[in-house]
Design an enzyme around this catalytic site. Structure first.
Site, PDB file in Angstrom:
ATOM      1  N   SER A  70       0.819  -1.209   0.000  1.00 12.12           N
ATOM      2  CA  SER A  70       0.000   0.000   0.000  1.00 12.12           C
ATOM      3  C   SER A  70       0.856   1.264   0.000  1.00 12.12           C
ATOM      4  CB  SER A  70      -0.916   0.010   1.229  1.00 12.12           C
ATOM      5  OG  SER A  70      -1.763  -1.116   1.215  1.00 12.12           O
TER       6      SER A  70
HETATM    7  N1  SAM Z   1      -0.823  -4.739   4.257  1.00 17.11           N
HETATM    8  C1  SAM Z   1      -0.032  -5.054   3.102  1.00 17.11           C
HETATM    9  C2  SAM Z   1       1.341  -4.480   3.166  1.00 17.11           C
HETATM   10  O1  SAM Z   1       1.688  -3.852   4.165  1.00 17.11           O
HETATM   11  O2  SAM Z   1       2.091  -4.707   2.217  1.00 17.11           O
HETATM   12  C3  SAM Z   1      -0.710  -4.690   1.798  1.00 17.11           C
HETATM   13  C4  SAM Z   1      -1.826  -5.561   1.529  1.00 17.11           C
HETATM   14  S1  SAM Z   1      -2.311  -5.756  -0.144  1.00 17.11           S
HETATM   15  C5  SAM Z   1      -2.947  -4.171  -0.545  1.00 17.11           C
HETATM   16  C6  SAM Z   1      -3.726  -6.798   0.205  1.00 17.11           C
HETATM   17  C7  SAM Z   1      -3.367  -8.189   0.653  1.00 17.11           C
HETATM   18  O3  SAM Z   1      -4.560  -8.815   1.123  1.00 17.11           O
HETATM   19  C8  SAM Z   1      -2.828  -9.075  -0.446  1.00 17.11           C
HETATM   20  O4  SAM Z   1      -1.588  -9.604  -0.078  1.00 17.11           O
HETATM   21  C9  SAM Z   1      -3.881 -10.178  -0.588  1.00 17.11           C
HETATM   22  O5  SAM Z   1      -3.352 -11.435  -0.945  1.00 17.11           O
HETATM   23  C10 SAM Z   1      -4.466 -10.178   0.805  1.00 17.11           C
HETATM   24  N2  SAM Z   1      -5.808 -10.770   0.942  1.00 17.11           N
HETATM   25  C11 SAM Z   1      -6.886 -10.648   0.130  1.00 17.11           C
HETATM   26  N3  SAM Z   1      -7.924 -11.338   0.632  1.00 17.11           N
HETATM   27  C12 SAM Z   1      -7.499 -11.895   1.804  1.00 17.11           C
HETATM   28  C13 SAM Z   1      -8.105 -12.732   2.784  1.00 17.11           C
HETATM   29  N4  SAM Z   1      -9.373 -13.136   2.701  1.00 17.11           N
HETATM   30  N5  SAM Z   1      -7.362 -13.108   3.836  1.00 17.11           N
HETATM   31  C14 SAM Z   1      -6.065 -12.718   3.961  1.00 17.11           C
HETATM   32  N6  SAM Z   1      -5.438 -11.947   3.057  1.00 17.11           N
HETATM   33  C15 SAM Z   1      -6.146 -11.521   1.997  1.00 17.11           C
END
Ligand code: SAM
Length: 230
Positions: free
Chosen positions: A67
């Site tokens: 992000s």
């Molecule tokens: N917080 C992260 C960082 O600091 O880099 C950025 C997150 S990225 C925008 C969103 C993440 O959510 C992705 O890695 C994706 O695989 C994960 N994601 C999506 N659905 C999810 C779920 N149901 N449970 C866990 N992770 C999930």
């Protein structure tokens, strides 16, 4: 995270980013101090290391993003974290958000559903000596074994506020989550005021990759381009 005596080639860029975030209105000194300490260059994909301190979201591979620093700082401020708070993050991704919370003194639990990102983040937490608890699975259901949480932060876009996450909040706990359609979402903060009551606040429009899972979107949404998402 390196001794102060070692020369850190990224220290100036990190400081410039924090100054920029201050100018953009981030006031939470605890968040800014943690961002000044945390080496974001270790969390970005190696192909984007030269852009690690730009205020933009960057591709992580696997259709996911780290992000934008402003978004991380803003959401973390909304969580109102105190040292010792128990915080759950959904969407570990690069691990940067979870690491930031750990540097701020929170007891951090984070859930990721993408295997390679999950593994990479775990290795990074170990390398940095950060005591972050990780889980591979569907975070839209939360992590009930460690509930209740003082804070829950969801870093992927949800179609609605998942009921399990509301239920896993402590009384006076905060849930920060982007809610809306796949193209744009409203950032929401829920504060649990009693067993049954929650205060609801909105904080403007953001764009995240989708939360995929039982309380999220179906997997077919995951294939859309995501490089501009938060
Ligand atoms: N917080 C992260 C960082 O600091 O880099 C950025 C997150 S990225 C925008 C969103 C993440 O959510 C992705 O890695 C994706 O695989 C994960 N994601 C999506 N659905 C999810 C779920 N149901 N449970 C866990 N992770 C999930």
């Amino acid at each position: 995270m390196g001794s102060p005596r070692q020369i850190d080639p990224y220290a100036e860029l990190r400081h410039a980013l924090v100054t920029h975030l201050r100018h953009r209105g981030i006031r939470d000194e605890q968040v800014l101090a943690a961002m000044e300490r945390l080496p974001r260059e270790l969390f970005v994909h190696p192909a984007f290391i030269h852009r690690a301190y730009e205020d933009v979201a960057l591709p992580l591979g696997y259709n996911q993003t780290i992000s934008q620093p402003y978004t991380v700082a803003f959401m973390t401020s909304l969580l109102e974290v105190q040292p010792g708070d128990k915080v759950l993050e959904i969407g570990t991704g690069s691990g940067y958000q979870a690491a930031l919370l750990a540097v701020m003194g929170a007891r951090v639990y984070t859930v990721e559903r993408q295997w390679e990102l999950y593994q990479r983040a775990r290795q990074l937490f170990a390398r940095l000596g950060l005591p972050v608890q990780t889980r591979f699975g569907d975070g839209s259901l939360g992590w009930s074994e460690h509930a209740p949480y003082d804070g829950i932060i969801v870093t992927a876009a949800a179609p609605h506020i998942p009921k399990p996450l509301k239920e896993q909040l402590a009384i006076s706990g905060r849930l920060v989550i982007p809610v809306g359609g796949p193209q744009s979402q409203i950032l929401v903060r829920l504060r649990r005021v009693s067993e049954q009551e929650y205060d609801y606040e909105e904080f403007g429009e953001f764009r995240f990759v989708p939360l995929i899972g039982k309380e999220g979107w179906s997997e077919t949404l995951e294939t859309r381009p995501t490089s501009s998402s938060s």
